[in-house]
Design an enzyme around this catalytic site. Structure first.
Site, PDB file in Angstrom:
ATOM      1  N   SER A 198       5.484  -6.581   6.921  1.00 46.69           N
ATOM      2  CA  SER A 198       7.287  -7.431   6.525  1.00 46.69           C
ATOM      3  C   SER A 198       7.733  -7.479   7.984  1.00 46.69           C
ATOM      4  O   SER A 198       7.821  -7.622   9.061  1.00 46.69           O
ATOM      5  CB  SER A 198       7.878  -8.026   5.269  1.00 46.69           C
ATOM      6  N   ASP A 354       0.564 -15.680   2.500  1.00 43.74           N
ATOM      7  CA  ASP A 354       2.386 -15.515   2.388  1.00 43.74           C
ATOM      8  C   ASP A 354       3.029 -16.541   2.921  1.00 43.74           C
ATOM      9  O   ASP A 354       2.617 -17.594   3.596  1.00 43.74           O
ATOM     10  CB  ASP A 354       1.998 -14.757   3.669  1.00 43.74           C
ATOM     11  N   HIS A 383       3.232 -12.840  -0.148  1.00 46.23           N
ATOM     12  CA  HIS A 383       3.991 -11.625   0.934  1.00 46.23           C
ATOM     13  C   HIS A 383       2.924 -10.285   0.948  1.00 46.23           C
ATOM     14  O   HIS A 383       3.602  -9.320   1.103  1.00 46.23           O
ATOM     15  CB  HIS A 383       5.572 -11.846   0.894  1.00 46.23           C
TER      16      HIS A 383
END
Length: 409
Positions: A198, A354, A383
């Site tokens: 991320s 995602d 995600h």
């Protein structure tokens, strides 16, 4: 609760530590007795071997449950840190954790930059017994982003930079600070690998562009080289939900803006997993039997990132929004040019579902990278797949990353 993947509690075994100390004390007493003509008492022998068996069983239990090895918490302080925005902070600190031991050659180091609001325990899905990062061989340095409430943040910086007056920090600001941490404090000039999830993936991309020779290999899971307009819209929606609470008072609140924090959490939750994840009610895999959807949603609403400060949340969202390797000096504002400059072997692992960093963005970026391996994560966990959201995700990540890191050994 799944939402708490943002925060990972330290998982050291106090009981194992206590048994180890007890074992050493008993062992010394036994051996002292053995060094004299007098035979150690049967009771001492029994105590020694009982403690030995208990200690061994605890360590075996830790290995079976995949708990990481103990970590150490550190802080690195930088004076007069000049940010990209032009503001100079009199002092900043970076909190980081280390796992394993640095070898004499200092060539066994892996950097793990943190994701949104995470602490240095955010990579336990990848490290420890049975995982890709073996801490008996590697030295892991896990850093915490500015704005997470531990490293320098709006909430812990004194005036004149407290709260909403804290300057926006870019991903490059974070990378530059960590580069100084590695080279100045730890005297590390090269890394075995950089692995990021991320916002950690955003940092991994920036490392690849700013310091192209600093690491042998780089891994990015669920994160891109630039935050594209749709991502900015999402983040602005979450900021709007948080700041709409009258209690927010333009960031100078005297008590947490609870309504705004809860609205922010619900909006964020809507993006966290895939639509099919919700339709199939995959949240049942981690909840107690009988838990209802309403209970799950309410838990996300009220317990999303426990204890997080509103200004800290916003600061890291601003950092996220401004991420663009194309704005690196020398890249001329061109993300494609910056991506072409990456020369290190790069494992790029987007999640197929995602909503933050769509697979299409990753495919677009990978087309400009000469040494990329694009390996999507086959998952419905959105995600969170990039941080081992499900057991299958964790297994896929560890196997894929493990193979990538082993090449060329």
């Amino acid at each position: 609760m799944i939402a708490n993947f943002f925060f990972k509690e330290q998982s050291s075994s106090r009981l194992a530590e206590l048994c180890g100390k007890l074992l050493s004390l008993v062992k010394v007493d036994i051996f002292r007795s053995m060094a004299t003509p007098k035979e150690p008492s049967p009771m001492k022998k029994i105590l020694f071997f009982n403690v030995l068996l208990l200690t061994l069983s605890l360590f075996a239990q830790d290995a079976n449950t995949g708990k990481p090895q103990p970590s150490e918490r550190h802080e690195f302080v930088i004076a007069n840190f000049k940010t990209e925005s032009g503001v100079t902070l009199p002092q900043v600190r970076i909190v980081y954790g280390t796992f394993g031991h640095l070898n004499p050659a200092k060539d066994n180091v892996v950097l793990l930059p943190s994701h949104y609001m995470a602490d240095f325990h955010g990579y336990e899905w990848l490290s420890g017994p049975g995982h890709a990062l073996d801490t008996s061989k590697l030295f892991l340095v896990a850093t915490e982003l500015f704005g997470n409430g531990h490293s320098s943040s709006p909430s812990n910086t004194p005036e004149p930079f407290h709260g909403p007056r804290f300057p926006v920090m870019t991903i490059r600001d974070n990378v530059e600070a960590v580069h100084r941490l590695l080279t100045e404090e730890l005297k590390i000039t090269h890394l075995r690998a950089i692995i990021g999830f991320s916002m950690g993936a955003q940092q991994a991309f920036q490392w690849a562009v700013s310091y192209p020779d600093f690491a042998d290999r780089i891994v990015a899971t669920c994160g891109t080289a630039k935050t594209y307009p749709h991502g900015v819209v999402r983040l602005e929606g979450q900021i709007a939900a948080l700041t709409a609470d009258a209690a927010f008072q333009n960031g100078d609140y005297t008590a947490p803006p609870t309504k705004g924090l809860e609205a922010f959490a619900v909006v964020w939750t809507g993006w966290l997993f895939s639509q099919e994840w919700w339709r199939r009610e995959l949240w049942r895999e981690t909840e107690k039997p009988g838990t209802t959807f309403e209970q799950v949603l309410n838990n996300f609403r009220t317990n999303f990132i426990p204890g997080a400060d509103a200004n800290d949340l916003i600061l890291q969202m601003r950092t996220w929004e401004r991420h663009d390797v194309g704005s690196t000096p020398g890249s001329g504002g061109d993300v494609e040019r910056a991506l072409r400059s990456i020369k290190v072997p790069f494992l790029y692992m987007p999640s197929e579902t995602d909503l933050y960093f769509p697979l299409g963005d990753a495919r677009y970026e990978a087309a400009f990278m000469s040494k990329v391996s694009l390996v999507p994560i086959p998952s419905l966990w959105g995600h969170t797949a990039g941080a081992g959201g499900s057991p299958a995700d964790e297994k896929f990540l560890n196997e894929t990353i493990g193979r990538f890191l082993s090449v060329g050994k």
